[in-house]
Scaffold this active site. Structure first.
Site, PDB file in Angstrom:
ATOM      1  N   ASP A  35       0.835  -1.200   0.000  1.00  0.00           N
ATOM      2  CA  ASP A  35       0.000   0.000   0.000  1.00  0.00           C
ATOM      3  C   ASP A  35       0.873   1.255   0.000  1.00  0.00           C
ATOM      4  O   ASP A  35       1.821   1.364   0.785  1.00  0.00           O
ATOM      5  CB  ASP A  35      -0.887  -0.017   1.251  1.00  0.00           C
ATOM      6  N   ASP A  36       0.546   2.193  -0.880  1.00  0.00           N
ATOM      7  CA  ASP A  36       1.187   3.523  -0.873  1.00  0.00           C
ATOM      8  C   ASP A  36       2.687   3.502  -1.165  1.00  0.00           C
ATOM      9  O   ASP A  36       3.391   4.461  -0.848  1.00  0.00           O
ATOM     10  CB  ASP A  36       0.971   4.217   0.473  1.00  0.00           C
ATOM     11  N   CYS A  77      -6.713   4.102  -2.498  1.00  0.00           N
ATOM     12  CA  CYS A  77      -6.698   2.688  -2.098  1.00  0.00           C
ATOM     13  C   CYS A  77      -7.901   1.895  -2.595  1.00  0.00           C
ATOM     14  O   CYS A  77      -7.768   0.913  -3.319  1.00  0.00           O
ATOM     15  CB  CYS A  77      -6.622   2.567  -0.579  1.00  0.00           C
ATOM     16  N   HIS A 135     -10.137  -3.344  -0.491  1.00  0.00           N
ATOM     17  CA  HIS A 135     -10.502  -2.246   0.417  1.00  0.00           C
ATOM     18  C   HIS A 135     -11.907  -1.786   0.044  1.00  0.00           C
ATOM     19  O   HIS A 135     -12.085  -1.017  -0.890  1.00  0.00           O
ATOM     20  CB  HIS A 135      -9.492  -1.101   0.275  1.00  0.00           C
ATOM     21  N   ASP A 307      -0.538  -0.367  -5.057  1.00  0.00           N
ATOM     22  CA  ASP A 307      -1.867   0.051  -5.503  1.00  0.00           C
ATOM     23  C   ASP A 307      -1.880   1.407  -6.191  1.00  0.00           C
ATOM     24  O   ASP A 307      -2.780   1.707  -6.977  1.00  0.00           O
ATOM     25  CB  ASP A 307      -2.882   0.004  -4.357  1.00  0.00           C
ATOM     26  N   HIS A 308      -0.915   2.244  -5.918  1.00  0.00           N
ATOM     27  CA  HIS A 308      -0.778   3.556  -6.566  1.00  0.00           C
ATOM     28  C   HIS A 308       0.540   4.155  -6.112  1.00  0.00           C
ATOM     29  O   HIS A 308       1.348   3.477  -5.452  1.00  0.00           O
ATOM     30  CB  HIS A 308      -1.944   4.489  -6.214  1.00  0.00           C
TER      31      HIS A 308
END
Length: 484
Positions: A35-36, A77, A135, A307-308
């Site tokens: 994540d992130d 997310c 999510h 995810d990004h």
């Protein structure tokens, strides 16, 4: 002589049978997501790549194909994970941000929509998921075992950075590493790899980190001496040439990002982000090591993605939720036994939406007809194979959630449209920081017009499939009536 010929024939037959068995063996999937986590480890070695301590991810990247130009379908997310795990793009589902209610999406709630886990379970796989994988949208009935993510508790005395409460904090955690939730998630994934399986498996492991707050053991901070931290390049007037809606996306002058810089905490914040990145790399490495020492290492596809992206002050912004390079650029790595070769690097522009059809093809399962994205198998076989870009990212207005923003990342540059009229264009070959908006430069008029044609269903705002679905239902009713 006859005996010798018979022996040779039996040996050849045995080899053929072994090869046939191997060819028919169904591949397992190890699906890893962080994540992130931004793309700094892909950057120029003089800036970030050599500074990010991530030996396990680098080893994975070197063992298969590393996609250096992969982009998220949504820089947030929930919509990102909903998109790549459902196979439905945001501009079809209407889900662009965390605040939107997913169960109101007509598309995602159709009976024929299957998550990746659902597809594999339907195809005879056992499915296991630990940590942050989805999510907000999931089909929990499609997991044999599913344990969602939890945040670690804040250390005593938090906020430690003394700049903000809630998420925007960092510092050493009070827990032992083995007590942290991402560590425990890795433990569960490792346990699956240590078991004997009589069916192929789809095993997903996702880390909550490096999502904020950045609380990890002190030893990870110690790996990054403050005086050696390399800060991102910032441009004070970076927002001056942006349209109003784009400025609103950035959070603007005086944002938390500016506060971090102005209070002299920028280097400390970057240190914390890198420390948390290395903690994540350690947990991913533990799972990969377990695979390596398992009987499944030669028949398991491994995919790792983020995810990004993540801003650390660029464009006066912190975290994600933008359509610039920092918010949209992701990591994506594949290792597929018998398909990929070690050391593969693809610079083709691809999307996380391409993961769903790729895994389906690699495993010989049939994906639903509705899914977006395209299989990357041709690029896994030849990273330089011809490819038309699919890197499209969607976002919606913070208040008017029916107002869609779309960004196209392409060999020609980045084109972004906010609402119906506001636009940006960056010649990323000359301006990798996206500092100069060239939308009004006549030199790029033809390029901009070409990229405008790639915007998907924009005129229908955040719900471009609504009219298509209505037409589809009308046609279905007509067919039923004729059959009655």
């Amino acid at each position: 002589m006859k005996r010798i010929l018979l022996t040779i024939m039996l040996m050849v037959s045995a080899i053929c049978v072994t090869r046939a068995d191997a060819a028919n063996e169904r591949m397992n999937v190890l699906f890893l997501v962080a994540d992130d986590l931004n793309s700094w480890m892909l950057e120029d070695a003089d800036r970030y790549a050599g500074k990010v301590i991530a030996p396990n991810l680098r080893k994975l990247a070197d063992s298969g194909v590393n996609f250096t130009r992969a982009y998220t379908a949504a820089p947030v997310c929930s919509p990102s994970r909903t998109a790549f795990f459902s196979g439905v793009a945001p501009w079809k589902s209407g889900i662009y941000n965390n605040a939107q209610t997913i169960n109101k999406s007509e598309v995602l709630n159709r009976d024929d929509v299957l998550s990746l886990a659902g597809l594999f379970k339907k195809s005879g796989y056992d499915t296991f998921g630990y940590g942050k994988i989805t999510h907000g949208w999931d089909q929990k009935e499609h997991w044999n075992e599913h344990v969602g993510h939890k945040r670690d508790p804040a250390p005593p005395g938090a906020p430690l950075a003394k700049l903000s409460g809630g998420e925007q904090d960092w510092g050493p955690i009070h827990l032992a590493e083995e007590q942290m939730n991402d560590t425990r998630g890795a433990d569960k994934a490792i346990a699956v790899l240590e078991k004997q399986h009589d069916k192929p498996f789809f095993l997903a492991y996702g880390t909550f980190n490096p999502h904020m707050p950045w609380y990890v053991p002190q030893e990870y901070f110690d790996m990054y001496p403050l005086e050696q931290i390399v800060l991102p390049e910032l441009k004070e007037d970076d927002l001056d040439d942006l349209p109003p809606l784009a400025k609103a996306v950035s959070d603007g002058i005086g944002s938390f990002a500016d506060k971090v810089v102005e209070t002299g905490k920028h280097r400390e914040a970057v240190q914390a982000y890198l420390a948390t990145t290395t903690y994540v790399d350690t947990q991913i490495g533990r799972v990969l090591d377990a695979l390596e020492h398992s009987p499944y290492k030669d028949n398991t596809i491994v995919v790792f993605l983020t995810d990004h992206g993540f801003h650390l002050g660029e464009k006066h912004h912190w975290q994600k939720t933008t359509l610039w390079e920092e918010g949209t650029h992701t990591l994506l790595m594949f290792r597929a036994p018998g398909v990929t070769k070690a050391g593969g690097v693809s610079e083709r522009f691809v999307s996380l939406m391409d993961i769903y059809p790729t895994l389906a093809e690699l495993c010989g399962v049939t994906p639903p007809a509705y899914i977006d994205g395209r299989s990357l198998v041709s690029l896994l076989e030849d990273p330089q194979a011809p490819w038309e870009s699919t890197a499209i990212t969607g976002l919606c207005d913070k208040v008017k959630t029916d107002l869609a923003y779309i960004s196209i990342r392409h060999e020609l540059g980045r084109y972004t449209r906010y609402g119906a009229d506001e636009e940006e264009f960056y010649d990323t070959t000359k301006d990798p920081h996206e500092w100069t908006n060239e939308i009004d430069n006549p030199k790029y008029a033809t390029t901009v017009n070409n990229l405008r044609t790639l915007v998907p269903g924009f005129e229908n705002a955040a719900h471009p499939l609504s009219s298509a679905l209505t037409r589809e239902r009308r046609e279905t009713k007509k067919v039923k009536k004729k059959g009655e």
